[in-house]
Design a protein around this motif. Structure first.
Motif, short mmCIF file in Angstrom:
data_model
loop_
_atom_site.label_atom_id
_atom_site.label_comp_id
_atom_site.label_asym_id
_atom_site.label_seq_id
_atom_site.Cartn_x
_atom_site.Cartn_y
_atom_site.Cartn_z
N LEU A 95 0.80 -1.23 0.00
CA LEU A 95 0.00 0.00 0.00
C LEU A 95 0.84 1.28 0.00
CD1 LEU A 95 -2.80 -1.14 2.47
CD2 LEU A 95 -3.07 -0.63 0.03
N ARG A 96 2.16 1.16 0.09
CA ARG A 96 3.00 2.35 0.05
C ARG A 96 2.88 3.03 -1.31
NH1 ARG A 96 7.34 2.04 -2.41
NH2 ARG A 96 7.79 -0.12 -1.79
N ARG A 97 2.71 4.35 -1.33
CA ARG A 97 2.55 5.10 -2.58
C ARG A 97 3.86 5.71 -3.09
NH1 ARG A 97 -3.03 7.51 -3.32
NH2 ARG A 97 -4.40 6.34 -1.92
N ASP A 98 4.74 6.11 -2.17
CA ASP A 98 5.96 6.82 -2.53
C ASP A 98 7.07 5.80 -2.79
OD1 ASP A 98 8.22 8.40 -2.72
OD2 ASP A 98 7.68 9.69 -1.04
N ASP A 99 7.64 5.81 -3.99
CA ASP A 99 8.69 4.86 -4.35
C ASP A 99 10.10 5.43 -4.24
OD1 ASP A 99 6.83 2.89 -4.91
OD2 ASP A 99 6.68 3.40 -7.03
N SER A 100 10.26 6.61 -3.65
CA SER A 100 11.59 7.18 -3.49
C SER A 100 12.39 6.33 -2.50
CB SER A 100 11.52 8.62 -3.00
OG SER A 100 10.97 8.68 -1.69
N GLY A 101 13.72 6.38 -2.62
CA GLY A 101 14.57 5.54 -1.78
C GLY A 101 14.37 5.78 -0.30
N ALA A 102 14.28 7.05 0.11
CA ALA A 102 14.10 7.36 1.53
C ALA A 102 12.77 6.85 2.04
CB ALA A 102 14.21 8.87 1.75
N HIS B 55 9.23 8.38 19.14
CA HIS B 55 8.11 8.88 18.34
C HIS B 55 7.27 7.72 17.82
CE1 HIS B 55 8.79 13.26 18.07
NE2 HIS B 55 10.04 12.92 18.39
N ALA B 56 7.92 6.63 17.45
CA ALA B 56 7.17 5.47 16.97
C ALA B 56 6.32 4.87 18.09
CB ALA B 56 8.13 4.42 16.41
N PHE B 57 6.88 4.80 19.29
CA PHE B 57 6.13 4.24 20.43
C PHE B 57 4.92 5.11 20.76
CE2 PHE B 57 5.18 3.73 24.93
CZ PHE B 57 5.07 2.35 25.03
N ALA B 58 5.13 6.41 20.81
CA ALA B 58 4.02 7.31 21.14
C ALA B 58 2.94 7.27 20.07
CB ALA B 58 4.54 8.73 21.32
N ALA B 59 3.33 7.13 18.81
CA ALA B 59 2.35 7.05 17.72
C ALA B 59 1.61 5.73 17.75
CB ALA B 59 3.06 7.24 16.38
N ARG B 60 2.31 4.66 18.07
CA ARG B 60 1.70 3.34 18.08
C ARG B 60 0.80 3.16 19.30
NH1 ARG B 60 -0.08 -0.83 15.03
NH2 ARG B 60 0.41 -2.87 15.92
N HIS B 61 1.21 3.73 20.44
CA HIS B 61 0.47 3.55 21.69
C HIS B 61 0.23 4.91 22.34
CE1 HIS B 61 1.09 -0.70 21.20
NE2 HIS B 61 2.39 -0.52 21.13
N PRO B 62 -0.67 5.70 21.76
CA PRO B 62 -0.88 7.06 22.26
C PRO B 62 -1.36 7.12 23.71
CG PRO B 62 -2.55 6.44 20.62
CD PRO B 62 -1.50 5.40 20.58
N ASP B 63 -1.96 6.05 24.21
CA ASP B 63 -2.41 6.06 25.60
C ASP B 63 -1.23 6.07 26.57
OD1 ASP B 63 -1.99 3.41 24.51
OD2 ASP B 63 -2.65 2.62 26.44
N LEU B 64 -0.03 5.71 26.09
CA LEU B 64 1.16 5.75 26.94
C LEU B 64 2.09 6.90 26.57
CD1 LEU B 64 2.06 1.94 27.13
CD2 LEU B 64 0.85 3.33 28.82
N HIS C 286 -0.25 3.49 10.12
CA HIS C 286 -1.17 2.68 9.32
C HIS C 286 -0.83 1.19 9.39
CE1 HIS C 286 -1.24 6.76 7.50
NE2 HIS C 286 -2.53 6.53 7.45
N ALA C 287 -0.14 0.78 10.45
CA ALA C 287 0.36 -0.60 10.52
C ALA C 287 -0.75 -1.64 10.56
CB ALA C 287 1.27 -0.76 11.74
N ASP C 288 -1.94 -1.26 10.99
CA ASP C 288 -3.03 -2.23 11.10
C ASP C 288 -4.01 -2.14 9.93
OD1 ASP C 288 -2.07 -3.19 13.55
OD2 ASP C 288 -3.03 -1.54 14.62
N THR C 289 -3.70 -1.32 8.94
CA THR C 289 -4.58 -1.20 7.79
C THR C 289 -4.22 -2.24 6.75
OG1 THR C 289 -3.13 0.42 6.73
CG2 THR C 289 -4.84 1.28 8.18
N GLY C 290 -5.08 -2.37 5.76
CA GLY C 290 -4.79 -3.29 4.67
C GLY C 290 -5.37 -4.67 4.84
N VAL C 291 -5.84 -4.99 6.03
CA VAL C 291 -6.41 -6.31 6.26
C VAL C 291 -7.84 -6.16 6.75
CG1 VAL C 291 -4.17 -7.30 6.78
CG2 VAL C 291 -5.57 -6.46 8.64
N VAL C 292 -8.70 -7.09 6.31
CA VAL C 292 -10.08 -7.10 6.81
C VAL C 292 -10.06 -7.46 8.28
CG1 VAL C 292 -12.34 -8.17 6.58
CG2 VAL C 292 -10.97 -7.70 4.54
N LYS C 293 -9.31 -8.49 8.62
CA LYS C 293 -9.00 -8.84 10.01
C LYS C 293 -7.68 -9.59 9.98
CE LYS C 293 -11.57 -13.24 10.11
NZ LYS C 293 -12.50 -14.07 10.87
N PRO C 294 -6.85 -9.44 11.01
CA PRO C 294 -5.53 -10.07 10.98
C PRO C 294 -5.63 -11.59 10.90
CG PRO C 294 -5.66 -8.42 12.72
CD PRO C 294 -7.07 -8.64 12.23
#
Length: 794
Positions: A256-263, A311-320, A538-546
């Motif tokens: 589902l990634r749209r940007d194909d640049s190396g970075a 930043h990844a932890f805070a984004a993934r688990h905003p309650d913490l 968006h780590a949990d998107t793309g699937v109807v259910k895991p």
């Protein structure tokens, strides 16, 4: 309409569908149902068959596909026929139970792809019928049951008909669409078919006039990267693809990634799943520490390298997020605050003094400039003794205590209170900050201190409460050591663009070094981090259910494979990103090291051959040698991962004889043939013994070549050179060229067979040390080829 689509645009293809389309036809596997692994055959590793399921199951299907056409005139087989050929001695009940195990495994490992579900819903909204046309050994009832189990009742309920190749005896490429048209009573122009296999899902329906769209799951580089991740997973853990599939839960997000640049690709597809897996593991560790202490754990992400994980932890688990603190504590400041006695000073200095710089150690011990200059003139043994002088110890301990108070003020300003339960979080790999600072935080502030790391490879078990997302609980120390060798690469993309902290003011304000990296490097890192955080969001998107198998263990295995692949089998686009990166050594100095020096690494490979890779201590050797081909990098990984005991003589094959005259000071001489063994790119290395600086070597290049390129002539102590340091430089040798004309730098024309290179022995050497001359050359035109060319011309 367009003939191909990427996954992120799949749900919109009906907007450009031709008028008159009334039926949406879909492939099943890798279009509607995706699997939580790299290959469909990975599923067979989970069948519990003796010796591993993949080969046995593949052999059984191969035998069935060879047998059934001759017996029944069908090109497609059923799963029951596969198991009848795979287990011919089993009872019908035993084979039936085996079939059910495979169906259960499919249900556990498959999931519905959300964009395809959305496309189906849009088709229904427009009044279209939805059918499935699948090349499969599953019957219609079994395939429908699998879709229901994996994607849910709602998705299965949108399907009007299912056409399975095994029930018609032909696949999509062999005539299945003809049966579809006949049974539906539809004309080809009323059907739009979508699938991932270009031959089966586009070429075949196109021939009948059926509209088609090819679903490109992945771009070519992503497909290659995913294959290599799965392959390296088998080298990491030999149970992979034997009893455990090559797990890849990140496939839908990669698609589902749209940007194909190396970075963007590096940040999203590589760092994204790695940081998400780390964040999810940290959450479990926080919950366990909360329960053990009865207090809310505060997470202290250690800057600079803890910036992206925080930043990844805070984004993934905003309650913490409120418990997520970014604190500037470097290895330098942690050590500076740790000197409570002479033993603490020795623990910091003695294990590293053999490779360290005395001025750096003096700064670390908080000595003033004059004293540091004085001690810097000592030998290392003298320095080690001097720093434990009682008066000097008192001085260091006093300054360290003052430093510690400033650090404590910094922590207090960032919300750390006496008696707190804290978790130090970093990339790893040894947990040095925790080793230095943990004991004083516990004894003087009453904190409960743990350390949690992305990668933990302790050379000495510290006894502190440490663990890693990737550590010895799941992996052997050889692998952990191999992964840690190039971990600076991960540090560079996780850090923040600010100088490393070297001190604190009385109020706790951090004092930093100047930022040493280039603006372009910071901009590139920002782009990589942004793409990483996009994945996390968006780590949990793309699937109807895991998938049921998408669990913590599958994701940990996936992350280790992702990390190892990046470190040892980099893509060309990844190497290009790091070409201009510099690394801050972070020891209170301004030292910067270039991440990549491809010319230097290539020179080492030319001069030493494959033996060079065994011990070359470079920051990112696989990246530097990537352009030399996959076999080189696979060799690096195998050597590091398994600690292979290969020695120089093991690489010495394909030698050619090089005539050498050895002459001593008395004028006596002897001519010997020295084996010149291949290195790379047509170069050869000859190791010529010269005794204890006794012999002058006359290398008779004219006897073997008309044109020759000379790469290196250097002297080495025999014992040191053969003892395994493949990168050892040695002393440059003086070369006197006789009857050789230089046409370009290093490239010479030998004027005749008497042409030679004269190399006098080195002037000074260690007393009694046997020496050898390493002579590296490339015969561009050999005498035999030159003579053959002359005969042809005549």
């Amino acid at each position: 309409m367009k003939s191909a689509t990427r996954a992120w645009d799949l749900a919109n293809i009906l907007d450009s569908a031709p008028a008159g389309v009334k039926i949406l036809s879909l492939d099943c596997f890798d279009t509607l149902l995706w699997r939580n692994m790299n290959l469909p055959a990975d599923l067979f590793a989970d069948l519990g068959l003796p010796g591993g399921g993949m080969e046995a199951r593949i052999w059984g299907e191969t035998r069935a596909r060879r047998t059934v056409p001759y017996r029944d005139g069908r090109s497609e087989v059923t799963i029951d026929e596969i198991y009848a050929n795979m287990l011919p001695a089993a009872t019908p009940q035993e084979r039936g139970a085996a079939v059910e195990r495979e169906l259960a495994a499919e249900a556990a490992h498959c999931y519905g792809f959300a964009p395809t579900r959305d496309l189906m819903a849009e088709a229904k909204r427009r009044g279209l019928k939805v059918i499935i046309v699948s090349d499969t050994y599953l019957s219609e009832p079994r395939l429908r049951a699998l879709i229901t189990a994996a994607a849910g009742e709602e998705v299965a309920g949108m399907i009007d008909r299912i056409f399975c190749s095994c029930e018609y005896g032909v696949g999509k490429g062999g005539g299945l669409f003809t049966h579809v048209l006949a049974e539906l009573g539809a004309s080809p122009g009323t059907i739009l078919h979508v699938g991932d296999n270009q031959m089966a899902d586009q070429t075949a329906p196109d021939k009948l006039g059926i509209h088609s769209v090819h679903l490109r799951q992945f771009d070519a580089e992503s497909d290659q990267r995913l294959r290599q991740e799965a392959s390296i997973a088998s080298l990491i853990d030999p149970t992979t693809r034997v009893t455990v599939p090559a797990w890849q839960p990140h496939r839908p997000q990669v698609a589902l990634r749209r940007d194909d640049s190396g970075a963007a690709v590096l940040g999203h597809d590589v760092l994204g799943p790695l940081m998400t897996g780390f964040a999810d593991w940290l959450r479990e560790e926080v919950a366990a520490q909360d329960a053990a202490t009865g207090k809310p754990t505060k997470l202290l992400f250690l800057l600079r390298d803890g910036f992206l994980p925080a930043h990844a932890f805070a984004a993934r688990h905003p309650d913490l997020a409120a418990r997520t603190l970014q604190v500037e504590i470097s290895r330098f400041t942690a050590a500076a605050a740790s000197f409570t006695d002479a033993a603490a000073i020795e623990r910091c200095v003695l294990p590293e003094i053999h490779v360290g710089s005395l001025p750096v150690f003096a700064r670390q011990l908080l000595l003033d400039r004059d004293e540091a200059t004085k001690l810097g003139r000592l030998t290392k043994p003298q320095f080690a003794k001097a720093i434990t002088d009682p008066a000097r110890v008192r001085h260091i301990v006093r300054r360290s205590g003052e430093f510690r108070e400033r650090l404590f003020a910094y922590l207090a300003a960032h919300g750390v209170e006496r008696g707190d339960s804290v978790m130090l979080v970093d990339l790893g790999y040894n947990g040095s900050v925790q080793n230095f600072l943990g004991p004083v935080l516990e004894s003087e502030l009453g904190l409960t201190v743990t350390g949690r790391y992305l990668l933990l490879r302790e050379t000495i078990r510290s006894g502190h409460d440490k663990s890693g997302f990737i550590d010895h609980r799941n992996h052997d120390l050889k692998l952990l050591h191999a992964l840690s060798e190039s971990i600076a690469l991960i540090e560079q993309v996780c850090t923040v663009a600010q100088g490393s902290v070297v001190d604190y003011r009385k109020d706790g304000t951090p004092v930093r070094k100047a930022v040493g990296v280039k603006g372009a490097q910071s901009a590139m890192r920002d782009a990589i981090q942004s793409a990483c955080l996009d994945y996390v969001a968006h780590a949990d998107t793309g699937v109807v259910k895991p998938a049921a198998s998408d669990n913590a263990e599958a994701r940990r295995r996936m992350c280790v494979a992702i990390l190892a692949r990046l470190l040892f089998l980099p893509m060309a686009s990844e190497v290009a990103l790091f070409a201009d990166f510099a690394h801050d050594v972070n020891l209170g100095t301004d030292d910067m090291l270039q991440m990549l020096d491809r010319d230097a690494a290539a020179k080492g490979l030319r001069r030493r051959g494959l033996f060079y890779i065994k011990n070359a201590a470079r920051m990112y050797l696989p990246g530097e040698l990537r352009d030399h081909g996959l076999p080189i990098n696979l060799s690096i990984f195998a050597s590091r991962r398994f600690g292979l005991d290969f020695r120089k003589q093991d690489f010495d094959v394909g030698a050619i004889p090089l005539p050498v005259m050895l002459m001593d000071a008395s004028g006596e001489h002897v001519v010997v043939d020295v084996d010149a063994v291949p290195t790379v790119d047509g170069y050869y290395q000859a190791l010529i013994p010269v005794g204890e600086c006794r012999y002058t070597a006359g290398i008779q290049l004219g006897r073997i070549a008309e044109w020759v390129q000379v790469e290196e002539a250097s002297f080495h102590e025999v014992e040191q050179f053969l003892d395994a340091k493949g990168e050892e430089e040695g002393r440059p040798a003086t070369m006197i060229l006789e009857a050789m004309a230089e046409a370009a730098p290093g490239l010479h024309r030998c004027e005749g067979e008497a042409s030679f290179v004269l190399v006098p022995p080195p002037a000074v050497t260690a007393k009694g040390a046997a020496m050898l001359l390493s002579f590296v050359f490339r015969p561009v035109v050999t005498r035999a080829k030159a003579a053959a060319g002359a005969r042809v011309a005549a």
